[in-house]
Structure formats: C-alpha cells, structure tokens
Enzyme design. Structure first.
Site, short mmCIF file in Angstrom:
data_model
loop_
_atom_site.label_atom_id
_atom_site.label_comp_id
_atom_site.label_asym_id
_atom_site.label_seq_id
_atom_site.Cartn_x
_atom_site.Cartn_y
_atom_site.Cartn_z
N ARG A 179 37.76 29.63 47.42
CA ARG A 179 39.01 30.10 46.79
C ARG A 179 40.13 29.07 46.86
O ARG A 179 41.30 29.40 47.07
CB ARG A 179 39.49 31.43 47.39
CG ARG A 179 38.48 32.54 47.34
CD ARG A 179 38.06 32.91 45.92
NE ARG A 179 36.95 33.81 45.99
CZ ARG A 179 35.66 33.41 45.95
NH1 ARG A 179 35.34 32.12 45.80
NH2 ARG A 179 34.69 34.27 46.03
N SER A 229 39.97 41.29 45.49
CA SER A 229 40.13 41.17 46.94
C SER A 229 41.52 40.62 47.24
O SER A 229 41.88 39.56 46.73
CB SER A 229 39.10 40.20 47.52
OG SER A 229 37.82 40.69 47.29
N GLU A 299 44.47 36.14 49.23
CA GLU A 299 43.78 35.41 48.15
C GLU A 299 44.64 35.52 46.89
O GLU A 299 44.70 34.61 46.07
CB GLU A 299 42.40 36.07 47.91
CG GLU A 299 41.63 35.45 46.77
CD GLU A 299 40.21 35.98 46.65
OE1 GLU A 299 39.58 36.27 47.69
OE2 GLU A 299 39.73 36.11 45.52
C1 LIG Z 1 38.60 44.00 39.72
C2 LIG Z 1 38.67 42.56 40.12
C3 LIG Z 1 37.54 41.93 40.62
C4 LIG Z 1 37.58 40.60 41.02
N1 LIG Z 1 36.45 40.01 41.50
C5 LIG Z 1 36.47 38.70 41.86
C6 LIG Z 1 35.30 38.07 42.36
O1 LIG Z 1 34.24 38.66 42.46
N2 LIG Z 1 35.39 36.76 42.72
C7 LIG Z 1 36.55 36.06 42.61
O2 LIG Z 1 36.57 34.86 42.94
N3 LIG Z 1 37.68 36.64 42.13
C8 LIG Z 1 37.67 37.93 41.75
N4 LIG Z 1 38.82 38.52 41.28
C9 LIG Z 1 40.06 37.75 41.21
C10 LIG Z 1 40.29 36.98 39.90
O3 LIG Z 1 39.60 37.58 38.84
C11 LIG Z 1 39.89 35.51 40.03
O4 LIG Z 1 40.65 34.86 41.03
C12 LIG Z 1 40.08 34.74 38.72
O5 LIG Z 1 39.48 33.48 38.85
C13 LIG Z 1 41.54 34.57 38.32
O6 LIG Z 1 41.58 34.08 36.99
P1 LIG Z 1 42.81 34.42 36.02
O7 LIG Z 1 42.56 33.74 34.73
O8 LIG Z 1 43.06 35.87 35.98
O9 LIG Z 1 43.97 33.65 36.78
P2 LIG Z 1 45.43 34.20 37.16
O10 LIG Z 1 45.32 35.35 38.07
O11 LIG Z 1 46.25 34.35 35.94
O12 LIG Z 1 45.98 32.94 37.99
C14 LIG Z 1 45.42 32.60 39.24
C15 LIG Z 1 46.08 31.29 39.72
O13 LIG Z 1 45.70 30.22 38.89
C16 LIG Z 1 46.82 29.65 38.20
N5 LIG Z 1 46.31 29.35 36.86
C17 LIG Z 1 45.67 30.23 36.01
N6 LIG Z 1 45.21 29.55 34.95
C18 LIG Z 1 45.57 28.26 35.12
C19 LIG Z 1 45.34 27.06 34.35
N7 LIG Z 1 44.66 27.07 33.20
N8 LIG Z 1 45.84 25.88 34.82
C20 LIG Z 1 46.54 25.87 35.98
N9 LIG Z 1 46.78 26.95 36.75
C21 LIG Z 1 46.28 28.13 36.31
C22 LIG Z 1 47.92 30.68 38.31
O14 LIG Z 1 49.20 30.08 38.35
C23 LIG Z 1 47.60 31.33 39.66
O15 LIG Z 1 48.07 30.53 40.73
C24 LIG Z 1 38.79 39.86 40.87
C25 LIG Z 1 39.92 40.49 40.34
C26 LIG Z 1 39.86 41.82 39.96
C27 LIG Z 1 41.08 42.46 39.35
#
Ligand SMILES: Cc1cc2nc3c(=O)[nH]c(=O)nc-3n(C[C@H](O)[C@H](O)[C@H](O)COP(=O)(O)OP(=O)(O)OC[C@H]3O[C@@H](n4cnc5c(N)ncnc54)[C@H](O)[C@@H]3O)c2cc1C
Length: 306
Positions: A179, A229, A299
């Site tokens: 992470r 999480s 996280e």
């Molecule tokens: C129901 C549920 C289940 C989940 N299960 C998992 C799992 O199994 N495993 C897991 O690892 N995570 C899980 N997550 C968490 C999440 O989905 C992951 O961390 C995912 O990778 C976040 O991606 P996002 O596009 O939503 O990023 P965001 O939440 O929008 O951003 C996350 C971070 O990345 C930055 N960011 C986003 N895109 C960019 C970019 N293109 N360039 C630079 N910075 C950027 C943002 O500023 C922030 O700091 C889960 C979440 C939910 C709601």
C-alpha cells in the site's frame, strides 16, 4: 475552504478545458465511495491534453492542485478542497492489448482492465477485478488482494512530474511496497501504465474473479458506503482482529461506525461527516494502542484540512 482562484483565473481555466469537463463547488461526496466530502473549489475530469495545460497554468499561478481517481480510498474534509481538484477518470480511460501486454490510461477502472484481460485470455489480474479503484489510484496505492498486488504485473508507469514532464519509468523504480509507492512522496501524477500478463483461459479467469468477488460479498460490508480497509495490516497481525478484540465492533461516532460485519472497515451508516470518521479513526487508534501496543496506520488517504 480558502478561496484560491479569482475570476480572471477561473475564466482562463474554463478556456483550457471542454465545458462539460469542469464545474465549481462540486460536492466531493459525489466522488468518494464513502459518500463524504465538502466542495471542490474547481473540479475537473480532463483529457490528457487538458490535464497538461491545466497543470502548467496552475503551476504558473501557484494554484493548488489535488489529484483523485475513483475516490475509493479517500476521506475528504467536510470543508472541501480549495484550488483545482482533478479527477483522472473517464476522459483518460483507454485500454489497449498487445500480445501479453495491456497498456491502459490511469482513469481506466481496475475492473475494466481486468475484464479486458479476461476477454483476451490473459491471466494474472483476477485479484484486482473487485477493487473499486482506477488504475492510477491502484498504482499510487499498489492495490492488492487475495495474494496479488499491482506490483506483480506492472512493468512500466507513465507519469507527469512536478516539472510537467511526461516520463515513463520501469515499475521496479516506482517504490511499490505494501500500500505504498514513491508517488505518495514525489507528487508525480500517474497517467498510464503497462502490465504483463500470462496465457490463460477466459472461462477459468472469469471463475477465479467470480470466486474472489463472491468472497468479498460474504466478508465485506458492501451494503454501506466505505473506503475499504481503513487501516493497513500491521506486521504479523490484522487490523480488523485487533479492533474486534478491543471490543470496538459496532463502535459509532455520529454516522460513522466500525462495521459489525468486518471490523477492518469503517462504514458510513447514517450521513456520517468526515469529522465523524476522523474522530472514530483516532479513537480506534488510541484504544488499540492502549490494549495491544500496536499503532494502526490509516490506509485511507485524507484530503483537505482535518
Ligand atoms: C469496498 C471497497 C473494497 C476495497 N478493496 C480493496 C482491496 O481489496 N485492495 C486494495 O488495495 N484496496 C481496496 N480498496 C481501496 C481502494 O479501492 C484502492 O486503494 C484503490 O487503489 C484506490 O483507487 P482510486 O482510483 O479510487 O484512488 P483514490 O481513492 O481516488 O485516490 C487514492 C490516492 O491516490 C491518489 N491518486 C489517485 N489517482 C492518482 C493518479 N492518477 N495520479 C496521482 N495520484 C493519484 C489520490 O490523491 C490519493 O492519495 C477498497 C475500497 C472499497 C471502497
């Protein structure tokens, strides 16, 4: 939220992007899976070209820029975010397959990339098919599940540096750990990535993904908004177990609750504010530290003032 952008700058910003790609005072609750977050002063969902011009403009005018993906790992302040919030999303979401390689833009959803892999008989991405984030957010977080993580399949990541330069770096240089990635410190913006997968059979890949997603539905509180999480897994332990053993199952602050189904998740059960969630996270950290001397690290990423 402090105002940062004056009328002239706003007019100029509007001139840089398609009318439909920009809006003002956009509630971030619409762009987070927690369904929480105050307004973004300016919100946009740009194409790559628009992104580059907006970044150059904001740099020159010293306007703060915040990048978000699908908002599935975010807690956004109730006061919102000043400056420009850029969602790397549907206007940067192309996916191309060439042999065993998939090249995708950062706004592509992990589920869509995984589905493309499946259709092309490419195995190795099943673990990510149920993670509700974008590829870009996945690279930042080194998203993973069920024994896999993006680090295992990424070969190259294309970023825009602080100086506005587009650079493609080997994934091995991205500092991908549990992470964590170097991008969290460098502020580089992920715009695309290349993955290398292996030969597979469509039906088998689909079955494997289905199995993982079935397990998610059984174990995770998907009926309430959350950011997945809330805490990272502490060395040699599980956050959910420590929280449950601390007697915090169902613990509530305002509309935020430690899920009764899975204590590793904080869920928004009744119009929770970011303040509720923040307070709940702080309480959980304090109590787990008192009982087990373990410091739980969030996280979830916090955006805006807390
Ligand atoms: C129901 C549920 C289940 C989940 N299960 C998992 C799992 O199994 N495993 C897991 O690892 N995570 C899980 N997550 C968490 C999440 O989905 C992951 O961390 C995912 O990778 C976040 O991606 P996002 O596009 O939503 O990023 P965001 O939440 O929008 O951003 C996350 C971070 O990345 C930055 N960011 C986003 N895109 C960019 C970019 N293109 N360039 C630079 N910075 C950027 C943002 O500023 C922030 O700091 C889960 C979440 C939910 C709601």
């Amino acid at each position: 939220m402090n105002r940062n952008i004056n009328e002239t700058e706003l007019r100029e910003l509007r001139g840089l992007v398609d009318e439909g790609h920009i809006c003002l005072d956009e509630p971030m609750s619409k762009h987070t899976t927690f369904r929480i977050g105050g307004p973004a002063e300016v919100f946009m969902n740009p194409t790559l070209e628009e992104l580059q011009s907006v970044l150059a403009f904001c740099k020159e005018r010293e306007i703060p820029v915040t990048i978000v993906g699908n908002g599935s790992n975010l807690l956004v302040s109730d006061d919102g975010i000043s400056g420009v919030v850029i969602k790397i999303g549907s206007n940067m979401a192309g996916i191309e397959v060439s042999g065993h390689e998939i090249y995708a833009e950062a706004g592509a959803m992990l589920a869509a990339v995984a589905r493309t892999a499946e259709k092309h008989n490419l195995a190795g991405m099943e673990f990510a098919s149920g993670i509700p984030g974008s590829l870009g957010g996945g690279c930042i977080m080194n998203a993973g599940a069920y024994g896999g993580e993006l680090k295992d399949i990424l070969t190259e990541i294309t970023v825009i540096t602080k100086d506005g330069e587009v650079q493609t770096i080997p994934a091995a240089e991205a500092g991908l750990e549990y992470r964590h990635s170097r991008f969290m410190e460098s502020g580089e913006i992920v715009i695309a990535a290349k993955m290398l997968l292996t030969d597979g059979v469509e039906e088998e890949i689909r079955e494997k993904s289905r199995g993982f997603n079935q397990s998610r539905r059984e174990k995770q509180p998907l009926n309430f908004p959350s950011a997945g999480s809330t805490f990272k897994r502490p060395e040699g332990n599980f956050a959910g177990k420590l929280i449950e053993d601390s007697g915090l199952k169902g613990y509530q602050v305002g509309g935020a609750q430690v899920s009764e189904k899975h204590c590793g998740f904080v869920v928004n059960v009744d119009k929770a504010t970011a303040k509720d969630v923040y307070q709940l996270i702080t309480d959980v950290q304090r109590i787990v530290k008192e009982k087990y001397d373990v410091e739980l690290q969030p996280e979830v990423r916090f955006l805006g003032d807390f």
